[in-house]
Design an enzyme around this catalytic site. Structure first.
Site, PDB file in Angstrom:
ATOM      1  N   ASP A  34       0.847  -1.189   0.000  1.00 50.76           N
ATOM      2  CA  ASP A  34       0.000   0.000   0.000  1.00 50.76           C
ATOM      3  C   ASP A  34       0.888   1.247   0.000  1.00 50.76           C
ATOM      4  OD1 ASP A  34      -3.214   0.559   0.971  1.00 50.76           O
ATOM      5  OD2 ASP A  34      -1.787   2.214   1.093  1.00 50.76           O
ATOM      6  N   ILE A  35       0.519   2.233  -0.782  1.00 50.92           N
ATOM      7  CA  ILE A  35       1.342   3.440  -0.924  1.00 50.92           C
ATOM      8  C   ILE A  35       1.325   4.302   0.350  1.00 50.92           C
ATOM      9  CG2 ILE A  35      -0.385   5.039  -1.899  1.00 50.92           C
ATOM     10  CD1 ILE A  35       1.729   5.665  -4.099  1.00 50.92           C
ATOM     11  N   ASN A  91     -13.134  -2.790   2.334  1.00 52.45           N
ATOM     12  CA  ASN A  91     -14.083  -1.677   2.424  1.00 52.45           C
ATOM     13  C   ASN A  91     -14.978  -1.696   1.186  1.00 52.45           C
ATOM     14  OD1 ASN A  91     -12.913  -0.634   4.827  1.00 52.45           O
ATOM     15  ND2 ASN A  91     -11.282   0.330   3.628  1.00 52.45           N
ATOM     16  N   GLY A  97     -15.532   3.617   3.627  1.00 51.66           N
ATOM     17  CA  GLY A  97     -14.139   4.033   3.497  1.00 51.66           C
ATOM     18  C   GLY A  97     -13.467   3.602   2.214  1.00 51.66           C
ATOM     19  N   GLN A  98     -14.243   3.045   1.276  1.00 50.87           N
ATOM     20  CA  GLN A  98     -13.615   2.630   0.017  1.00 50.87           C
ATOM     21  C   GLN A  98     -13.277   3.860  -0.824  1.00 50.87           C
ATOM     22  OE1 GLN A  98     -15.868  -0.110  -2.452  1.00 50.87           O
ATOM     23  NE2 GLN A  98     -14.082  -0.555  -3.741  1.00 50.87           N
ATOM     24  N   HIS A 104     -10.271  -5.024  -3.363  1.00 52.18           N
ATOM     25  CA  HIS A 104      -8.956  -5.323  -2.783  1.00 52.18           C
ATOM     26  C   HIS A 104      -9.095  -5.734  -1.330  1.00 52.18           C
ATOM     27  CE1 HIS A 104      -9.805  -1.006  -2.466  1.00 52.18           C
ATOM     28  NE2 HIS A 104      -9.170  -1.013  -1.299  1.00 52.18           N
ATOM     29  N   HIS A 106      -7.179  -5.537   2.117  1.00 52.32           N
ATOM     30  CA  HIS A 106      -6.066  -4.958   2.869  1.00 52.32           C
ATOM     31  C   HIS A 106      -5.545  -6.045   3.813  1.00 52.32           C
ATOM     32  CE1 HIS A 106      -6.920  -0.538   2.275  1.00 52.32           C
ATOM     33  NE2 HIS A 106      -8.129  -0.991   2.030  1.00 52.32           N
TER      34      HIS A 106
HETATM   35  P1  5GP Z   1      -9.713   1.728   0.194  1.00 51.81           P
HETATM   36  O1  5GP Z   1      -9.788   3.059   0.898  1.00 51.81           O
HETATM   37  O2  5GP Z   1     -10.371   1.798  -1.164  1.00 51.81           O
HETATM   38  O3  5GP Z   1     -10.194   0.571   1.016  1.00 51.81           O
HETATM   39  O4  5GP Z   1      -8.173   1.453  -0.004  1.00 51.81           O
HETATM   40  C1  5GP Z   1      -7.437   1.968  -1.056  1.00 51.81           C
HETATM   41  C2  5GP Z   1      -5.986   1.826  -0.667  1.00 51.81           C
HETATM   42  O5  5GP Z   1      -5.200   1.973  -1.824  1.00 51.81           O
HETATM   43  C3  5GP Z   1      -5.509   2.867   0.340  1.00 51.81           C
HETATM   44  O6  5GP Z   1      -4.984   2.228   1.492  1.00 51.81           O
HETATM   45  C4  5GP Z   1      -4.447   3.666  -0.430  1.00 51.81           C
HETATM   46  O7  5GP Z   1      -3.360   4.040   0.372  1.00 51.81           O
HETATM   47  C5  5GP Z   1      -4.044   2.682  -1.517  1.00 51.81           C
HETATM   48  N1  5GP Z   1      -3.631   3.334  -2.749  1.00 51.81           N
HETATM   49  C6  5GP Z   1      -4.270   4.362  -3.389  1.00 51.81           C
HETATM   50  N2  5GP Z   1      -3.609   4.673  -4.517  1.00 51.81           N
HETATM   51  C7  5GP Z   1      -2.543   3.835  -4.596  1.00 51.81           C
HETATM   52  C8  5GP Z   1      -1.492   3.689  -5.553  1.00 51.81           C
HETATM   53  O8  5GP Z   1      -1.406   4.387  -6.558  1.00 51.81           O
HETATM   54  N3  5GP Z   1      -0.577   2.718  -5.296  1.00 51.81           N
HETATM   55  C9  5GP Z   1      -0.649   1.908  -4.190  1.00 51.81           C
HETATM   56  N4  5GP Z   1       0.322   0.984  -4.046  1.00 51.81           N
HETATM   57  N5  5GP Z   1      -1.626   2.020  -3.281  1.00 51.81           N
HETATM   58  C10 5GP Z   1      -2.563   2.974  -3.477  1.00 51.81           C
END
Ligand code: 5GP
Ligand code: ZN
Length: 118
Positions: A34-35, A91, A97-98, A104, A106
């Site tokens: 995760d970034i 999420n 929180g998505q 995906h 986590h």
């Molecule tokens: P969500 O909030 O949709 O459950 O999680 C999305 C996740 O993707 C977040 O934890 C965010 O840090 C990660 N993320 C968003 N953009 C990027 C990206 O460009 N590269 C990577 N490796 N992770 C990302």
């Protein structure tokens, strides 16, 4: 605008059009760091197939979703998280929180996680 495979950042990572620290790949899944990690270990496991969230999972995708979690558990074990415990989170929808609308899992570990989540 709805996210499709055309404008999806995770599809771009899968297609190697965008860099990511990839830690695993197989025929149907990819995993990468995760970034913005929220724990000492924080990676994402995604299906290669563009599904926006669990809501889009159909009968044909059940084996894929099972594999997604099996891979998550295997990678968690490889990272030494088995004994300390780890959190897997999916999420679904903005209110949950998505922020990236490509399904995906986590996988987070290396610290204590509280319940219930916020
Ligand atoms: P969500 O909030 O949709 O459950 O999680 C999305 C996740 O993707 C977040 O934890 C965010 O840090 C990660 N993320 C968003 N953009 C990027 C990206 O460009 N590269 C990577 N490796 N992770 C990302
Ligand atoms: Zn996608």
């Amino acid at each position: 605008m709805a996210t499709t495979s055309e404008n999806c950042i995770f599809c771009r990572i899968i297609q190697r059009q965008m860099p990511a620290k990839i830690i695993h790949e197989d025929e149907t899944t990819l995993a990468f760091e995760d970034i913005h990690p929220q724990a000492p270990v924080h990676f994402l496991v995604v299906p290669r197939k563009h599904l926006a969230s669990l809501t889009e999972v159909g009968a044909d995708d059940e084996a894929l979703v099972g594999h997604l979690f099996a891979v998550s558990a295997r990678l968690a074990r490889d990272r030494g998280l088995d004994s300390s415990g780890y959190r897997t989170v999916v999420n679904n929808g903005e209110r949950a929180g998505q922020t990236v609308f490509h399904l995906h899992v986590h996988v987070m570990g290396g610290r204590v996680f509280h319940w219930p989540p916020g």
